[in-house]
Design an enzyme around this catalytic site. Structure first.
Site, PDB file in Angstrom:
ATOM      1  N   GLU A 194       9.972   1.359  10.866  1.00 44.85           N
ATOM      2  CA  GLU A 194      11.033   2.365  10.723  1.00 44.85           C
ATOM      3  C   GLU A 194      10.341   3.714  10.751  1.00 44.85           C
ATOM      4  O   GLU A 194       9.652   4.092   9.797  1.00 44.85           O
ATOM      5  CB  GLU A 194      11.790   2.131   9.416  1.00 44.85           C
ATOM      6  CG  GLU A 194      13.206   2.635   9.496  1.00 44.85           C
ATOM      7  CD  GLU A 194      13.421   3.787   8.555  1.00 44.85           C
ATOM      8  OE1 GLU A 194      13.706   3.499   7.388  1.00 44.85           O
ATOM      9  OE2 GLU A 194      13.298   4.936   8.981  1.00 44.85           O
ATOM     10  N   CYS A 206      14.011  10.514   6.607  1.00 45.34           N
ATOM     11  CA  CYS A 206      13.897  10.179   8.032  1.00 45.34           C
ATOM     12  C   CYS A 206      15.248  10.236   8.726  1.00 45.34           C
ATOM     13  O   CYS A 206      15.336  10.419   9.924  1.00 45.34           O
ATOM     14  CB  CYS A 206      13.274   8.806   8.203  1.00 45.34           C
ATOM     15  SG  CYS A 206      14.164   7.526   7.325  1.00 45.34           S
ATOM     16  N   LYS A 253       0.877  -1.173   0.000  1.00 41.33           N
ATOM     17  CA  LYS A 253       0.000   0.000   0.000  1.00 41.33           C
ATOM     18  C   LYS A 253       0.915   1.225   0.000  1.00 41.33           C
ATOM     19  O   LYS A 253       1.436   1.611   1.039  1.00 41.33           O
ATOM     20  CB  LYS A 253      -0.865   0.024   1.272  1.00 41.33           C
ATOM     21  CG  LYS A 253      -2.212   0.763   1.127  1.00 41.33           C
ATOM     22  CD  LYS A 253      -2.106   2.238   0.867  1.00 41.33           C
ATOM     23  CE  LYS A 253      -1.800   3.052   2.131  1.00 41.33           C
ATOM     24  NZ  LYS A 253      -1.700   4.504   1.791  1.00 41.33           N
ATOM     25  N   GLU A 283       9.919  16.420  15.230  1.00 41.37           N
ATOM     26  CA  GLU A 283      10.297  16.185  13.836  1.00 41.37           C
ATOM     27  C   GLU A 283       9.496  17.117  12.923  1.00 41.37           C
ATOM     28  O   GLU A 283       8.269  17.134  12.964  1.00 41.37           O
ATOM     29  CB  GLU A 283      10.025  14.728  13.444  1.00 41.37           C
ATOM     30  CG  GLU A 283      10.448  14.411  12.017  1.00 41.37           C
ATOM     31  CD  GLU A 283      10.300  12.946  11.655  1.00 41.37           C
ATOM     32  OE1 GLU A 283       9.209  12.378  11.812  1.00 41.37           O
ATOM     33  OE2 GLU A 283      11.312  12.354  11.207  1.00 41.37           O
TER      34      GLU A 283
END
Ligand SMILES: O=C(O)C(=O)/C=C/C=C/O
Length: 484
Positions: free
Chosen positions: A252, A286, A176, A388
């Site tokens: 992750e 990331c 997906k 973040e």
């Protein structure tokens, strides 16, 4: 229309619904994307199950590996098509997609076809209580049907980072992709068919998370494992969904990665590394750096040189060779990053460069552009230094001693990546070993050996992938004990 890919065929979702795939460079429509229904996801999981029990499960290891090498070769052969699709979806400069995203798409199949051929399992000989000799040996078998939920920042790279090892270990997958970047996952279906991967091994369903394909897939009883790369909050939701079926998960997630610059660092290498780790992919990596701790003596020099490098970045169309800065992925993400730009100001930051929207040509005005930004005057405890942002920005914070730098670098709920710049080898080893992260780069950034363990701790995720670590996740080990 970008279609779902189920059981070797492209098809519209049964609900007849679609959503728009937008070009973040200028806000134009790229294509409509067919949204998968719960029934479509069910079809995909069943197709994956059938392939496992059928031709894919029956293949010899060498045949499976040869097919994966063929997939890699076909991605290389069709690199231009993949670059065009990735660049349209993300707006990233062509130079980045053609040097990073697409070549890694091929490499991610090769490295794990190699791994499953070359990594041994284990045996132990011992004796039973009655003194008779025993032999123990471990067997690896595929987990089964793996759900792959992948993000929009490095779409092909991160999807194949999961699909490569999953298939190499004999699993089948239902992917997906992010609703922002459906194109390369769909295109890979053509590659699978053209090299002869059996139908049902690789499936793609398009949609969103809650009450859409993402949720239908992660809660499907026919899924045996879930691998996810993306935001920490979404990761937590997927883990909750996996609990009911006790599904193994590999996560992750996010990060707030520090770079630590000691005053004996090579400044040219440091600025080159920081310019990439803060601004590459418009900060949408990331592993990217959003906190830069600099030893006091060279603080001003690093700030000035990093700000000058940022100011030289050129926003523009991906195919323009002069372009060195792409847009963010969407207007929504642009809004989020600009809100953090405003928050930084409210928290007392000085934007040494950037802090707003760049002046782009009229035709690009509707794109999701933000300026590459360097802040000083930001407290280590401030929100912009703790949360973040996932944009082309960083807070540069001074430190005096190594101990102070280590305390600040580790003072975060995340634990994904870090970079350290120093010429003192002993200090490099000492400091790298004390950082509570999954990946440390010394005098470099995002240099990747795909055989190494990769992943984060704390709020940055669960598990490690890469080399044998991927085999640990994508296979079930069993031990056989034979008594002579
Ligand atoms: O380099 C890799 O294998 C990888 O997983 C990169 C992740 C970047 C996330 O934004």
């Amino acid at each position: 229309m970008i279609l779902n890919f189920i059981n070797g065929q492209y098809r519209q979702g049964r609900g007849g619904r679609s959503f728009s795939d937008m070009n973040p460079v200028d806000g134009s429509l790229i294509a409509q994307v067919s949204e998968a229904t719960r029934e479509d996801v069910d079809d995909a999981v069943n197709a994956a199950r059938d392939a496992l029990a059928g031709p894919w499960g029956a293949l010899k290891l060498s045949q499976r590996c040869d097919l994966l090498y063929a997939v890699a070769a076909e991605i290389d052969r069709r690199a231009e098509d993949f670059v065009a699709a990735e660049v349209a979806d993300t707006g990233k400069p062509r130079s980045l997609a053609s040097h990073l995203d697409i070549p890694r798409g091929a490499a991610n199949f090769r490295v794990f076809a190699d791994a499953v051929r070359n990594v041994a399992t284990e045996t132990f000989t011992s004796h039973a209580p009655d003194g008779e000799p025993t032999l123990n040996y471990a067997l690896r078998r595929p987990k089964g049907v793996v759900a792959v939920i992948c993000p929009w920042n490095l779409p092909l790279l991160l999807m194949t980072w999961k699909v490569g090892p999953a298939l190499a270990c004999g699993n089948t997958v239902v992917v997906k992709p992010s609703e922002e970047t459906p194109a390369t996952a769909a295109l890979l279906g053509e590659v699978m068919n053209s090299v002869g991967i059996p139908k049902g091994v690789y499936n793609v369903v398009h949609g969103f998370g809650p009450e859409s394909a993402g949720e239908f897939l992660t809660t499907h009883p026919g899924v045996d494992a879930i691998t996810f790369t993306g935001e920490t909050r979404t990761g937590a939701a997927i883990i909750r969904a996996s609990a009911a079926g006790i599904k193994p998960v590999s996560m992750e997630l996010g990060g707030k990665n520090p770079a630590v610059v000691f005053d004996d660092a090579d400044l040219d290498a440091t600025i080159a590394g920081l310019t990439r780790s803060v601004f590459e992919n418009s900060g949408q990596v990331c592993l990217g750096t959003e906190r830069v701790y600099v030893q006091r003596r060279i603080f001003d020099a690093v700030v000035q040189r990093l700000a000058s490098a940022a100011a030289r970045l050129r926003p523009g169309r991906p195919e323009d060779p002069a372009t060195t800065l792409g847009p963010l992925i969407s207007a929504e993400h642009q809004r989020k990053v600009l809100d953090y730009f405003a928050l930084a100001k409210a928290e007392g930051a000085t934007a040494v460069c950037g802090g707003g929207v760049p002046d782009v040509s009229h035709e690009l005005k509707a794109g999701a552009w933000v300026e590459p930004t360097v802040w000083t005057g930001v407290a280590h405890e401030s929100r912009v230094a703790r949360e973040e942002i996932f944009g082309p920005c960083c807070a540069v914070i001074p430190f005096e001693t190594e101990a102070e730098a280590l305390r600040m670098a580790n003072d975060t709920p995340y634990g994904l990546a870090a970079s350290v710049y120093t010429s003192d080898v002993a200090r490099a080893h000492r400091f790298a070993g004390a950082l509570r992260v999954g990946v440390v780069w010394v005098n470099s950034w995002f240099v990747r050996d795909l055989r190494t363990p990769f992943g984060g701790s704390g709020a940055s995720g669960i598990g490690r992938e890469g080399g044998v670590h991927s085999l640990e996740f994508y296979t079930e080990l069993s031990n056989v004990c034979i008594k002579f």
